[in-house]
Design a protein around this motif. Sequence first.
Motif, PDB file in Angstrom:
ATOM      1  N   TYR A 178       2.808 -34.932  85.711  1.00  0.00           N
ATOM      2  CA  TYR A 178       2.982 -34.748  84.263  1.00  0.00           C
ATOM      3  C   TYR A 178       2.296 -33.483  83.730  1.00  0.00           C
ATOM      4  CZ  TYR A 178       4.682 -39.566  83.552  1.00  0.00           C
ATOM      5  OH  TYR A 178       5.412 -40.716  83.557  1.00  0.00           O
ATOM      6  N   LEU A 179       1.484 -32.859  84.571  1.00  0.00           N
ATOM      7  CA  LEU A 179       0.673 -31.740  84.073  1.00  0.00           C
ATOM      8  C   LEU A 179       1.450 -30.427  84.120  1.00  0.00           C
ATOM      9  CD1 LEU A 179      -2.652 -32.505  86.008  1.00  0.00           C
ATOM     10  CD2 LEU A 179      -2.018 -33.217  83.700  1.00  0.00           C
ATOM     11  N   PRO A 180       1.084 -29.483  83.260  1.00  0.00           N
ATOM     12  CA  PRO A 180       1.708 -28.163  83.348  1.00  0.00           C
ATOM     13  C   PRO A 180       1.344 -27.508  84.689  1.00  0.00           C
ATOM     14  CG  PRO A 180       0.285 -28.319  81.395  1.00  0.00           C
ATOM     15  CD  PRO A 180       0.069 -29.557  82.195  1.00  0.00           C
ATOM     16  N   LYS A 181       2.220 -26.709  85.232  1.00  0.00           N
ATOM     17  CA  LYS A 181       1.920 -26.017  86.509  1.00  0.00           C
ATOM     18  C   LYS A 181       0.808 -24.983  86.301  1.00  0.00           C
ATOM     19  CE  LYS A 181       5.301 -27.735  89.136  1.00  0.00           C
ATOM     20  NZ  LYS A 181       5.116 -29.023  88.461  1.00  0.00           N
ATOM     21  N   GLU A 182       0.840 -24.368  85.148  1.00  0.00           N
ATOM     22  CA  GLU A 182      -0.151 -23.336  84.789  1.00  0.00           C
ATOM     23  C   GLU A 182      -1.424 -24.028  84.323  1.00  0.00           C
ATOM     24  OE1 GLU A 182      -1.175 -19.736  84.565  1.00  0.00           O
ATOM     25  OE2 GLU A 182       0.624 -20.215  85.714  1.00  0.00           O
ATOM     26  N   ARG A 183      -2.422 -24.091  85.163  1.00  0.00           N
ATOM     27  CA  ARG A 183      -3.673 -24.762  84.777  1.00  0.00           C
ATOM     28  C   ARG A 183      -4.746 -24.388  85.779  1.00  0.00           C
ATOM     29  NH1 ARG A 183      -0.862 -29.108  87.814  1.00  0.00           N
ATOM     30  NH2 ARG A 183      -2.085 -29.107  89.749  1.00  0.00           N
ATOM     31  N   GLN A 184      -5.986 -24.710  85.442  1.00  0.00           N
ATOM     32  CA  GLN A 184      -7.083 -24.546  86.403  1.00  0.00           C
ATOM     33  C   GLN A 184      -7.386 -25.931  86.999  1.00  0.00           C
ATOM     34  OE1 GLN A 184     -10.929 -23.354  84.774  1.00  0.00           O
ATOM     35  NE2 GLN A 184     -11.413 -22.276  86.680  1.00  0.00           N
ATOM     36  N   SER A 185      -7.498 -25.984  88.313  1.00  0.00           N
ATOM     37  CA  SER A 185      -7.695 -27.295  88.946  1.00  0.00           C
ATOM     38  C   SER A 185      -8.899 -27.286  89.865  1.00  0.00           C
ATOM     39  CB  SER A 185      -6.466 -27.681  89.775  1.00  0.00           C
ATOM     40  OG  SER A 185      -5.320 -27.655  88.980  1.00  0.00           O
ATOM     41  N   MET A 186      -9.575 -28.425  89.919  1.00  0.00           N
ATOM     42  CA  MET A 186     -10.724 -28.578  90.818  1.00  0.00           C
ATOM     43  C   MET A 186     -10.625 -29.933  91.490  1.00  0.00           C
ATOM     44  SD  MET A 186     -13.349 -27.787  87.805  1.00  0.00           S
ATOM     45  CE  MET A 186     -12.672 -26.815  86.458  1.00  0.00           C
ATOM     46  N   LEU A 187     -11.036 -29.961  92.722  1.00  0.00           N
ATOM     47  CA  LEU A 187     -11.043 -31.223  93.457  1.00  0.00           C
ATOM     48  C   LEU A 187     -12.376 -31.350  94.184  1.00  0.00           C
ATOM     49  CD1 LEU A 187      -8.179 -32.748  95.517  1.00  0.00           C
ATOM     50  CD2 LEU A 187     -10.439 -32.525  96.551  1.00  0.00           C
ATOM     51  N   PHE A 188     -12.998 -32.516  94.011  1.00  0.00           N
ATOM     52  CA  PHE A 188     -14.265 -32.784  94.696  1.00  0.00           C
ATOM     53  C   PHE A 188     -14.086 -33.967  95.627  1.00  0.00           C
ATOM     54  CE2 PHE A 188     -15.428 -30.447  91.005  1.00  0.00           C
ATOM     55  CZ  PHE A 188     -16.487 -29.655  91.420  1.00  0.00           C
ATOM     56  N   SER A 189     -14.682 -33.864  96.791  1.00  0.00           N
ATOM     57  CA  SER A 189     -14.588 -34.946  97.750  1.00  0.00           C
ATOM     58  C   SER A 189     -15.801 -34.875  98.662  1.00  0.00           C
ATOM     59  CB  SER A 189     -13.290 -34.783  98.557  1.00  0.00           C
ATOM     60  OG  SER A 189     -13.008 -35.968  99.259  1.00  0.00           O
TER      61      SER A 189
END
Length: 458
Positions: A178-189
Amino acid sequence: MTDLTFAGLGVAEPILRALAQENYTHPTPIQTRAIPALLAGRDLLGIAQTGTGKTAAFGLPLLQKLSVGHVPPRPKEAKALILAPTRELAVQIDESLRTYGRFLNLKRAVILGGVSQNPQVNTMRGGVDILVATPGRLLDLVQQRHIRLDAVQVLVLDEADRMFDMGFIRDVRKIVGYLPKERQSMLFSATMPDDVVKLVGDVLSNPERVEVAPQSKTADRVTQSLYYVPMPQKRQLLSALLKDVSLNRVIVFTRTKHGANRVAEHLSKTGVPAEAIHGNKSQNARQRALENFRGGKARVLVATDIAARGLDIDDVSHVINFELPQEPESYVHRIGRTARAGGDGIAISFCDQSERGLLRDIERVIRMKITVVPHDLPELTPEELKAVEERRQAHGHRHGKPRNHHGGGHKGGLGHGGGHKGVHGHGDQAGHPQAPKKRNGSRPHWKRGGDKKRENAA
Ligand code: AMP
């Protein structure tokens, strides 16, 4: 900690003021590396667990980005979305962002399962800057059109490995859709199993990769010791240990929710204020239990792994593993509760004969032997053991198949694990001929795999 300052990393004034109030003088290693990259607009892959300061690592740049040239959110929209696997973690992230952003005028909301959706729907009517959510309820509200995700500029996926463990990943993927393709993303694991690697490829674009304090490193900072003790005597040993007042803020881990309740009840009955926290409790009951523990009303918090995951509680003096965890990685997470933000801590484990295999797995993961400490509880006679066992069975405990145990690699009385006193005596219980053959440590096959999902389904 480093010699750098937050100002040197590019953090802006109103946030610096909030950090000063929190006495954050220096950024932690993950903050030092993540903040400049995020302020420059990069995506980020953070391989780190709670306790490293990762919330501020993503939170400060996120707050800064949203506050510069702030435009109020439109109805039902969120500009930043943070997904967390558990309700406690979501609440905790929101509280941290409130703290760091206290001099900014940003609107926040938390969306969680297990509570009424109406207040959440009302809050979202006017839109928010920052939305922290567990995946299930968020997807529900998006599908009911109470929340729009088409204005999200920043996405944070926290504890991605847990999202998989808990079966939330399909919801997460739908939400990302559902999110716009243009975005800043972060993933933590904390860990990078193949599933998470694939998710990283799908969600992040050319991310900066920051890896801090591999799991085994946490274990280095915690003084660890272990008692060999038959299951029926564990409560007695726990009570004996708690006579030592230096155990002033203690998290006790059990394997099951019922186990957590029983241990908390036992402690409360014997005059030790204790709270239990697990997935069968309502969200309000869990928050209340946590507040009592944080505020010092309860000296002991008895928790299951999932409920405790990501909990950030300052000054936990001791972690006690009443039962060893099924997964050795959980041991590292558990003991990490007592060594927050670079501090030291003490972890004590109880190991029944039937848990020897689990202990070996743990020692393989942490790459060290845990010091065995003798206790001075009286040895149970075979009759006593049988009686205890029958009582336990009458209370509906499940048992694994008895099996023959071959002693592990430990010798008794190797010394003192540090920090706790007062329970010495016999030596190693390992070769105890009367040690009960029961609870083989592995879950019955019909229970495997499903527990976690049920326990904390959000
Ligand atoms: P986290 O890994 O985000 O759960 O943070 C772990 C704990 O470290 C929390 O109690 C934070 O408040 C604390 N913390 C985070 N960054 C810093 C810092 N730079 N200095 C001191 N404490 C910090």
